[in-house]
Motif scaffolding. Sequence first.
Motif, short mmCIF file in Angstrom:
data_model
loop_
_atom_site.label_atom_id
_atom_site.label_comp_id
_atom_site.label_asym_id
_atom_site.label_seq_id
_atom_site.Cartn_x
_atom_site.Cartn_y
_atom_site.Cartn_z
N ALA A 149 0.88 -1.09 0.02
CA ALA A 149 -0.06 -0.01 -0.03
C ALA A 149 0.84 1.16 -0.07
N LEU A 150 2.14 1.15 0.47
CA LEU A 150 2.88 2.16 0.76
C LEU A 150 3.83 2.56 -0.60
N LEU A 151 3.82 1.49 -1.26
CA LEU A 151 4.62 1.51 -2.47
C LEU A 151 4.80 2.90 -3.14
N PRO A 152 3.29 3.13 -3.70
CA PRO A 152 3.33 4.48 -4.58
C PRO A 152 3.81 5.60 -4.11
N LEU A 153 3.49 5.79 -2.47
CA LEU A 153 3.97 6.82 -1.97
C LEU A 153 5.40 6.99 -1.76
N TRP A 154 6.06 5.59 -1.46
CA TRP A 154 7.41 5.67 -1.50
C TRP A 154 8.23 5.82 -2.60
N ALA A 155 7.39 5.46 -3.98
CA ALA A 155 7.99 5.86 -5.26
C ALA A 155 8.24 7.50 -5.24
N VAL A 156 7.21 8.08 -4.88
CA VAL A 156 7.35 9.61 -4.92
C VAL A 156 8.57 10.02 -3.98
N PHE A 157 8.59 9.38 -2.99
CA PHE A 157 9.92 9.78 -2.01
C PHE A 157 11.25 9.39 -2.63
N GLY A 158 11.12 8.64 -3.38
CA GLY A 158 12.41 8.01 -4.27
C GLY A 158 12.58 9.13 -5.39
N ALA A 159 11.37 9.56 -5.96
CA ALA A 159 11.94 10.46 -7.02
C ALA A 159 12.18 11.82 -6.46
N VAL A 160 11.79 12.23 -5.35
CA VAL A 160 12.18 13.23 -4.56
C VAL A 160 13.64 13.43 -4.22
N ILE A 161 14.20 12.30 -3.89
CA ILE A 161 15.64 11.76 -3.47
C ILE A 161 16.28 12.14 -4.73
N TYR A 162 16.09 11.38 -6.00
CA TYR A 162 16.82 11.48 -7.32
C TYR A 162 16.81 12.98 -7.52
N LEU A 163 15.51 13.60 -7.65
CA LEU A 163 15.52 15.19 -8.05
C LEU A 163 16.40 15.82 -7.20
N SER A 164 16.54 15.63 -5.90
CA SER A 164 17.24 16.66 -4.80
C SER A 164 18.67 16.48 -5.36
N VAL A 165 19.04 15.08 -5.23
CA VAL A 165 20.44 14.87 -5.66
C VAL A 165 20.91 15.42 -6.79
N PHE A 166 20.27 15.50 -7.93
CA PHE A 166 20.56 16.19 -9.20
C PHE A 166 20.24 17.53 -9.12
N GLY A 167 19.57 18.00 -8.42
CA GLY A 167 19.25 19.55 -8.04
C GLY A 167 20.36 19.97 -7.19
N ILE A 168 20.79 19.25 -6.42
CA ILE A 168 22.22 19.91 -5.67
C ILE A 168 23.45 19.84 -6.51
N LEU A 169 23.64 18.87 -7.65
CA LEU A 169 24.65 18.89 -8.64
C LEU A 169 24.33 19.91 -9.53
N THR A 170 23.13 20.32 -9.74
CA THR A 170 22.90 21.13 -10.93
C THR A 170 23.33 22.56 -10.26
N ALA A 171 22.83 22.76 -8.97
CA ALA A 171 23.20 23.94 -8.25
C ALA A 171 24.85 24.49 -8.31
N SER A 172 25.52 23.44 -8.61
CA SER A 172 26.98 23.64 -8.46
C SER A 172 27.22 24.55 -9.67
N SER A 173 26.46 24.43 -10.62
CA SER A 173 26.73 25.66 -11.75
C SER A 173 26.70 27.05 -11.28
#
Lengths: 265, 359
Positions: A149-173
């Motif tokens: 039941a929690l899987l879809p919500l956790w998928a969203v958290f996962g996407a947030v993790i990916y986006l944040s990591v790449f957001g952090i890398l992008t901010a280095s620009s």
Amino acid sequence: MESLRFHARLFALYFAQYVKARLAYRADFATAVLASFLGTAASFSVVLLLFSRFPHLAGWSFPEIVFLYGFSLLPYGLFSVLSANLYEFADRYLVEGRFDRILLRPVSPLFQIFFESFRLESLQEVVTGGAAVAWAVSRLPDLSPLGLALLPLWAVFGAVIYLSVFGILTASSFWIEDRVGLAPPVFNLMAFGRYPITIYDLKVKVLLSTVIPFAFASFYPTTLALKRADFTPYFWAVPAVALLFALLNRALWRRGIARYGSTGS
Amino acid sequence: MSDPAVRVRDLVKTFEVSRKSPGLAGALKGLFRSETTTLTAVDHVSFDLDRGEMVGYIGPNGAGKSTTIKMLTGILTPTSGDVTALGFVPWRDRRAYTKSIGVVFGQRTQLWWDIAVVESFRLLREIYGVSEADYARRMKVFDDLLDVGRLLPQPVRKLSLGERMRCDLAASLLHEPTLLFLDEPTIGLDVVAKANVRSFLKEANKLLSTTVILTTHDLDDIEELCERVVLIDRGQVLWDGSLRGLRDRHLPEARIRFDLNPIPAGDPAELAVGPWRAARLAQGRYQIVVDKREVSTADVLREVVRDLPVLDLAVGEPDIEEVVARIYRENAALRKPDDEALPEGGAPGVVAHRGVRRG
């Protein structure tokens, strides 16, 4: 709350606009979806091939592997849909000067960067991943209902993790004048998170769980459903990790924007 | 009295620029130690803008115009100094402030490139929270004044520069800002498009009593639109007043240019016209530069037409770049008090020459 509603409405509008513009070139879009699907199918085949040779690799059965891999496509697909602008941020926004326009609008700059462009064809990954998970669920009789039941919500958290990591890398620009940046090598690391973390040695485990928390995005979220009790604490840590990295990302962007304000580049 | 719309005091912006030594050795050196020089783009600029005023902010390339505008719009944070605009500090209160300003960069569109113009307008309507009724009413006005109606279904990338500018102007006024920044709004436009844009700006300024600050290279923009100009060069305000006053004080010239038919015998490099001399620009084409403090342009014209077989004739004034170049030269001379070129006690900017000048 008001702000949340405003941004949700705006997101819907941005997304609808993008879809409309994209579908103006139907053949182009269809080709992109097909190419994206073939890419997913190819990497999935590698996994299937690998596990046809070594059934029960490190104690994971074939359906479990399909479950894992299928699930990993959900956060990854969401991330792909939303990260189209991150790759081109330095070029399109800083070098070409579009960032000025972003700052002239009464909307969060980060919101505008993330949602001005999408990689629509990557929705295919979410669908493919969903189908793989559904198949695996039909073959795995003993799954935790709460974990499912929690899987879809956790998928969203996962996407947030990916986006944040790449957001952090992008901010280095904002600091590093480099058009390629750190993103590509880290991008390659994403593939690691799609396999059971138990197959790696300790160094990789530590890397994927702490420095670059991709294991929290794709592996740990499956562990409750698969009843891997040894990982349960990690499962419950996923939202906190997502929040932590999202905050880190936001803080870095704020500093980056402040720096842009003082250097103009 | 109400407060001014914009109040700028001692605004300074410096940039650190890394100096790169040439060659491979230089590049290697740069890896370990980068030498930086401080560049002052805006140097203690102060001025006020009253509500409803339309002011031209002018100066040559690299004078600091854009840097000032970027600070006034909140994009850049100043190194020192104060700006209060509509009660906000632009770079600190950016989100709230940007709701009540409009910005047009002539070089770059504010609209979304790939979607139809009308879709961009709808996004902006949502962003600025403009009601349906206001939106409809304003779009009607934009269509009347800028003829944007027929452009609405087209994507921005398919518009001509002039069409795009009209749409950009409309977009910048969709939320009825009380303060409007226009950075080179007529750059690259043809004569008709320029005229359209100017008359729209006049109308908008009158209708909405929007405060407008306009940077431009085009003297005609200023002449038609602005009572007042603020001129900067090398980051400093050199003039704040009327354009006429600026020109009269620093370069009170008129250029009379004419074509002769038949071409005078011998194709001379200079022609005498009464007490004045005309310099040859091309075969059969001559120019007289008139110092307007000494003689009226009309007097010279009368004599030219009477004495010479004039085929065609035009009167021009020095463009802003020239006026600025002149002012800058004087400015540089002022910085060196020993310079013998400076007339004792005389007002700087006296134009002492007459005759041959390249147009």
